[in-house]
Scaffold this active site. Sequence first.
Site, mmCIF file in Angstrom:
data_model
loop_
_atom_site.group_PDB
_atom_site.id
_atom_site.type_symbol
_atom_site.label_atom_id
_atom_site.label_comp_id
_atom_site.label_asym_id
_atom_site.label_seq_id
_atom_site.Cartn_x
_atom_site.Cartn_y
_atom_site.Cartn_z
ATOM 1 N N TYR A 26 55.303 66.753 50.593
ATOM 2 C CA TYR A 26 54.632 65.451 50.494
ATOM 3 C C TYR A 26 55.494 64.409 51.207
ATOM 4 C CZ TYR A 26 51.920 67.648 46.726
ATOM 5 O OH TYR A 26 51.108 68.466 45.989
ATOM 6 N N PHE A 37 53.361 71.925 46.425
ATOM 7 C CA PHE A 37 52.318 71.437 45.517
ATOM 8 C C PHE A 37 52.863 70.633 44.338
ATOM 9 C CE2 PHE A 37 50.124 75.054 47.578
ATOM 10 C CZ PHE A 37 49.035 74.373 48.104
ATOM 11 N N HIS A 73 41.862 76.514 50.744
ATOM 12 C CA HIS A 73 42.915 75.614 50.259
ATOM 13 C C HIS A 73 42.382 74.769 49.100
ATOM 14 C CE1 HIS A 73 45.994 72.457 50.365
ATOM 15 N NE2 HIS A 73 46.746 73.335 51.014
#
Length: 221
Positions: free
Chosen positions: A67, A78, A188
């Site tokens: 991220y 994640f 995804h």
Amino acid sequence: MDVKIEETWKEILQPEFNAPYFANLVSFVKSAYKSGIVYPPGAQIFEAFNRTPFDKTKIVILGQDPYHGPNQAHGLCFSVQPGVQVPPSLVNIYKELEEEYNAPFTNRNGDLRHWADQGVLLLNATLTVNAGCAGSHQGKGWETFTDAVVRRLAEKRKRLVFMLWGSYAQRKGAFIDRTQHLVLEAPHPSPLSAYRGFIGCGHFKKANDYLLENGLEPIKW
């Protein structure tokens, strides 16, 4: 080259650390951290490896990039740090878990360290990124390194579960021997594709069933 990483990984990946591409990668990453804001914090670049040793890995989940927003990335794909808003892909991962286990998951924070500590290797293909700039460290050598990680696991371990979500992860794991490991593929979990087959894929239960069949402790999701 001396890299600070968990000992079982250090031994298995030493040829990568000694390779010319890795020296170039280190040089690039050091320069990036000096000249701007890069995620995750430097001490957490190898967090996935430090929390999930090579010989304790049971499941591999492949992501793409860390991220790139403040206080999100901490070295596990994640996953975000506690107190940070749960990102959309992880919201859908929790929705799938709720569906499979008929239990509340969506009220959780986004910290997946408890998965990593049980043997779930949460591996991004690229381990660093410039703040606010997705994909900024792609093509610098990380993909070669993480390809080697997947290859070592696939060749030197048996009866692992590989969760390959989306075409990028599926290409990265295309060579894995399906007779030696359980390979689970789905779209995804991003909001753009989750409802094209990720929601309803049943991967978390399938993974635990496979672990149980092979005499291993299931994951407490």
